[in-house]
Scaffold this active site. Structure first.
Site, PDB file in Angstrom:
ATOM      1  N   HIS A   1      18.484  24.282 -65.681  1.00  0.00           N
ATOM      2  CA  HIS A   1      19.249  25.345 -66.333  1.00  0.00           C
ATOM      3  C   HIS A   1      18.939  25.352 -67.820  1.00  0.00           C
ATOM      4  O   HIS A   1      18.398  24.399 -68.382  1.00  0.00           O
ATOM      5  CB  HIS A   1      20.755  25.195 -66.084  1.00  0.00           C
ATOM      6  CG  HIS A   1      21.413  24.046 -66.795  1.00  0.00           C
ATOM      7  ND1 HIS A   1      21.679  24.035 -68.137  1.00  0.00           N
ATOM      8  CD2 HIS A   1      21.879  22.855 -66.325  1.00  0.00           C
ATOM      9  CE1 HIS A   1      22.275  22.911 -68.476  1.00  0.00           C
ATOM     10  NE2 HIS A   1      22.397  22.161 -67.399  1.00  0.00           N
ATOM     11  N   CYS A   2      19.243  26.462 -68.461  1.00  0.00           N
ATOM     12  CA  CYS A   2      19.210  26.552 -69.925  1.00  0.00           C
ATOM     13  C   CYS A   2      20.630  26.927 -70.343  1.00  0.00           C
ATOM     14  O   CYS A   2      21.530  26.110 -70.224  1.00  0.00           O
ATOM     15  CB  CYS A   2      18.149  27.528 -70.413  1.00  0.00           C
ATOM     16  SG  CYS A   2      18.097  29.118 -69.556  1.00  0.00           S
ATOM     17  N   SER A   3      20.854  28.137 -70.787  1.00  0.00           N
ATOM     18  CA  SER A   3      22.223  28.569 -71.069  1.00  0.00           C
ATOM     19  C   SER A   3      22.740  29.404 -69.902  1.00  0.00           C
ATOM     20  O   SER A   3      23.484  28.927 -69.067  1.00  0.00           O
ATOM     21  CB  SER A   3      22.291  29.333 -72.388  1.00  0.00           C
ATOM     22  OG  SER A   3      21.332  30.364 -72.406  1.00  0.00           O
TER      23      SER A   3
ATOM     24  N   THR B   1      14.932  29.016 -67.684  1.00  0.00           N
ATOM     25  CA  THR B   1      15.098  28.512 -66.320  1.00  0.00           C
ATOM     26  C   THR B   1      14.102  29.169 -65.375  1.00  0.00           C
ATOM     27  O   THR B   1      13.481  28.497 -64.542  1.00  0.00           O
ATOM     28  CB  THR B   1      16.539  28.762 -65.837  1.00  0.00           C
ATOM     29  OG1 THR B   1      17.449  28.081 -66.705  1.00  0.00           O
ATOM     30  CG2 THR B   1      16.730  28.257 -64.417  1.00  0.00           C
TER      31      THR B   1
END
Length: 816
Positions: A426-428, A434
């Protein structure tokens, strides 16, 4: 599509491209700019010229900048339009009449940034010729989510691999930005998913995107958790992530058929010998030799996760057989800053069956700025035949970003394909970095995705279905600021190469950063470099909904970023380095990038699967995949070798990038290899010669360079290609469950930084902690427990200001 009607027609217009003039006629339709040369007047008087008439078409929506240079008639200099296109074509049109130039400028602007609605784009008015092959191929049918999961071995009719298809999002009410078809662990109920959704941004829960056919290890993806300053937890999320990491283990421990036997019932990817691909296996492929950087990354990830039970004091070892990873693509400092507004990254006290790594991949604003610098280096390609500005190319750090994305993807691919482990990415919000990491790691793992159909499936699955915001990131509705009037031209000066090239005053850049730091409204300054992707308002994020469709009709400059372009560039790097492992060729990638922006097809319109479904695009527009499949021969790689054999070098299932060989994708920038990569190739060739000489003379690092060769080596150019530093890693930290008693100190490799919870802290994070030592958030940001009494509340402005301070500090350091 019916023959286009010319709305405006201008005779005897001069076009400039690469400094070469061409006289012709310019026509503007509702959707295209068409340049025909030689002009009709010349063709009428010369039959030979008529036979050689050519037309060049430019779709309006691939225009990224249009500058009008009006000049007074007395100057003797023609008024002109300078156009830059999203496929990096640069053209200038010189008009004999100033009014014509102004009319053309206003018409193009009206047909791009002033449409007002997506359904006025070309895609809703395009249809291929009725007798063409493209008209007989329905590209919308090439991807079916259930069929793709069935290919991977997941279906109600196949043996249970520990995963099931859930219909919880069939109407997109559960998570509006997620696909309708989701694969989740079999032992997790839909009720648990509903509770877990409250803990993830936009309800983007951990869900399966890929299961490896050899070892049943998986790649799952999600958005960031709502951890916040108090390091909150969710039992349901912990159960879901744990189930994702143990689904295949539970299956293998049971009495179900073996994965190999189960896969016989499915339509799997190209077959492979099921050898043990672990690092210590005698059957491991011989070309899997790791660079020093890759070896350090693996050693850091594989370091024992040593902890002690707080009550009994006994030593605990989690994940002894696997090195499961939670991959946070963001720089750690961004993740910590996000805790101030309720989000952040997993508290590893509650995910003891995995390790968390930070990959230090920059946000959309940094990537946009990087590409802008590349454009500045090549921006005079319309009026000048000169090569790009290589200093600006280097300063753009574009290749560094591409190498970092490839490095992060390779870490994931090695963990899944070689270490037999699972990865959650994940990223944000989980739809930019992602998607890059998920898609590229699968490209390295599975030969199926390196076929033409497989790559289409990969793009549909991990980009379109999982909600990459193509419309916002691509700026399909254009923007008023992309149309400018150059008032300086009124003085009658001619345009010259290098004008306003932005070759940069470093001090000015640092002062701008410092100004952002001291600003009271840092979080509102999205254009100035704050992490907008990670800085959504708390109330909006907690609603777990994306901006409504009406808001997304308009292009917002802070949302535009070349995320998908970077993915295609990274794919090009793999294709270039492994030229016989891909069924498609470089031209396929280039044309795909063009059609992301052309708006000729409905494939890349809107921002997620739900919006495309509600717009009824399948019935109202054509899919771009029909275009590619109808011209398959044009996009097929003649060097492709489809045979997979893990025992034969060059035919293994897995491929990995060679980070030291990352080069400019010169074709996409309409430049030659020598113009873009001349210095890089020369440096690499020098490095090879030095290495060959050292090998022939028995050189070793321990013995030093023999005296007779010292002069040769010292006078050679630096063997390290500019902008590429192979000793640096995108992996900047590893977190495990925090323990108060940790007697066994571990030392990480010199080029890699540890995170706070592994007993060490990078210098930048240490500086950050010093800056906020007076705030009550310190413990929460730096790994404090959820029940920490000192973890207080703090406004997002404070945390973002601190992050900006660290950015200024870093920029100042880069000057030294």
């Amino acid at each position: 599509m019916a023959a286009p009607q010319h709305k405006h027609y201008y005779s005897n217009v001069q076009a400039l491209r690469g400094g070469k003039p061409e006289q012709g006629d310019l026509a503007l339709t509702d959707y295209h700019l068409v340049f025909r040369f030689p002009p009709e007047s010349a063709a009428a008087s010369d039959p030979k010229a008529k036979k050689h008439t050519k037309q060049v078409w430019f779709a309006f929506h691939i225009i990224s900048h249009c500058a009008l240079r009006p000049t007074p008639p007395s100057s003797g200099i023609p008024s002109s339009l300078r156009l830059r296109f999203r496929d990096f074509t640069f053209v200038s049109f010189n008009f004999t009449d100033d009014k014509q130039a102004r009319d053309a400028f206003e018409f193009i602007r009206a047909k791009t940034c002033r449409l007002g609605s997506v359904d006025k784009l070309l895609a809703f008015n395009y249809s291929p010729p009725s007798n063409s092959l493209e008209s007989k191929i329905n590209g919308w049918d090439l991807y079916d989510a259930r069929a793709e999961f069935r290919r991977q071995g997941i279906s109600e009719k196949l043996a249970d691999l520990g995963w099931r298809i859930t219909n919880i999002n069939k109407d997109y009410a559960f998570s509006p930005t997620y696909p309708a078809v989701l694969a989740v662990p079999s032992k997790i109920s839909d009720n648990t998913l509903k509770y877990a959704a409250n803990f993830r941004s936009r309800a983007r829960i951990p869900t399966l995107t890929y299961i490896h056919p050899v070892n049943n290890c998986t790649i799952t993806r999600s958005s960031q958790p709502f951890v916040g300053l108090r390091m909150k937890r969710s039992i349901q999320d912990e159960k879901l992530v744990g189930a994702c990491f143990s689904a295949s283990t539970d299956f293998l421990d049971g009495n179900s058929p073996s994965p190999a036997n189960a896969s016989i019932q499915a339509d799997h990817s190209p077959s492979s010998s099921h050898v043990d691909l672990s690092a210590d296996s005698p059957d491991a492929p011989t070309d899997m030799s790791l660079s020093d950087t890759e070896r350090m990354e693996d050693e850091l990830i594989a370091a024992p996760n040593v902890m002690y039970d707080e009550k009994t004091g006994k030593r605990l070892i989690y994940g002894a057989q696997q090195h499961n990873l939670i991959v946070d693509a963001r720089p750690a400092i961004n993740s910590y800053a996000m805790q101030a507004i309720g989000m952040g990254s997993e508290n590893m006290d509650y995910y003891k069956y995995a390790k968390k790594v930070f990959l230090n991949i920059d946000n959309i604003h940094v990537m946009r700025d990087s590409l802008d610098k590349v454009i500045s280096a090549i921006k005079d390609a319309d009026i000048s035949p000169f090569p790009p500005n290589r200093d600006l190319l280097m300063k753009s750090k574009w290749l560094k970003h591409i190498a970092g994305i490839l490095d992060g993807s390779a870490i994931i691919a090695r963990q899944v394909g070689i270490q037999h482990s699972h990865a959650l990415i994940h990223c944000s919000d989980g739809w930019d970095r992602t998607s890059q990491l998920c898609a590229l790691s699968q490209l390295m793992l599975d030969p199926y995705y390196r076929t033409l159909e497989g790559f289409i499936v990969l793009v549909e699955k991990d980009w379109l279905s999982f909600g990459h915001m193509f419309q916002l990131r691509s700026g399909h509705m254009s923007h008023e600021s992309w149309f400018t009037v150059d008032s300086d031209a009124l003085a009658g000066s001619a345009v010259r190469p290098g004008e306003s090239d932005g070759r940069g005053d470093v001090v000015e850049n640092v002062m701008a950063s410092a100004k952002r730091f001291w600003s009271k409204n840092v979080t509102n300054d999205k254009e100035a470099g704050s992490d907008q992707e990670e800085g959504a308002a708390v109330d909006e994020v907690k609603q777990a909904t994306a901006p409504n469709a009406a808001e997304e009709q308009t292009t917002r400059l802070r949302d535009v970023s070349p995320v998908f372009h970077q993915f295609l560039d990274a794919t090009y790097q793999l294709l270039r380095q492994h030229p016989n492992r891909f069924e498609f060729n470089e031209r396929f990638l280039r044309r795909l990038l063009y059609h992301v922006y052309s708006c000729q097809y409905g494939t890349f319109l809107y921002n997620n699967e739900r919006q495309r479904h509600e717009a009824n695009l399948r019935e109202r527009t054509r899919s771009v995949w029909g275009y590619f499949m109808s011209r398959r021969s044009e996009f097929t790689n003649d060097r492709y070798e489809p045979t997979i054999d893990d025992h034969t070098k060059g035919r293994e299932r897995l491929i990995f990038p060679k980070l030291g060989e990352v080069r400019w994708w010169h074709q996409v920038f309409n430049r030659t290899d020598d113009e873009m990569n001349g210095e890089l190739n020369a440096s690499a060739a020098t490095a090879e010669r030095v290495a060959a000489y050292q090998a022939s003379t028995g050189f070793s690092e321990s013995s030093g360079i023999p005296s007779e060769s010292a002069s040769m080596v010292s006078t050679s150019p630096s063997p390290q290609p500019p902008a590429l530093t192979s000793s640096q890693s995108v992996l900047t930290g590893v977190e495990t469950a925090h323990a108060a008693l940790t007697p066994e100190a571990r030392v990480s490799p010199p080029s890699l930084n540890k995170s706070a919870s592994t007993g060490g802290m990078p210098a930048a994070l240490g500086a950050l902690q010093d800056k906020i030592s007076g705030l009550a958030i310190a413990k929460g940001v730096f790994g404090g427990h959820a029940n920490s009494s000192s973890a207080g509340r703090q406004d997002a402005d404070d945390v973002e200001t601190v992050a900006s301070a660290a950015a200024v500090e870093q920029e100042l350091k880069s000057m030294s």
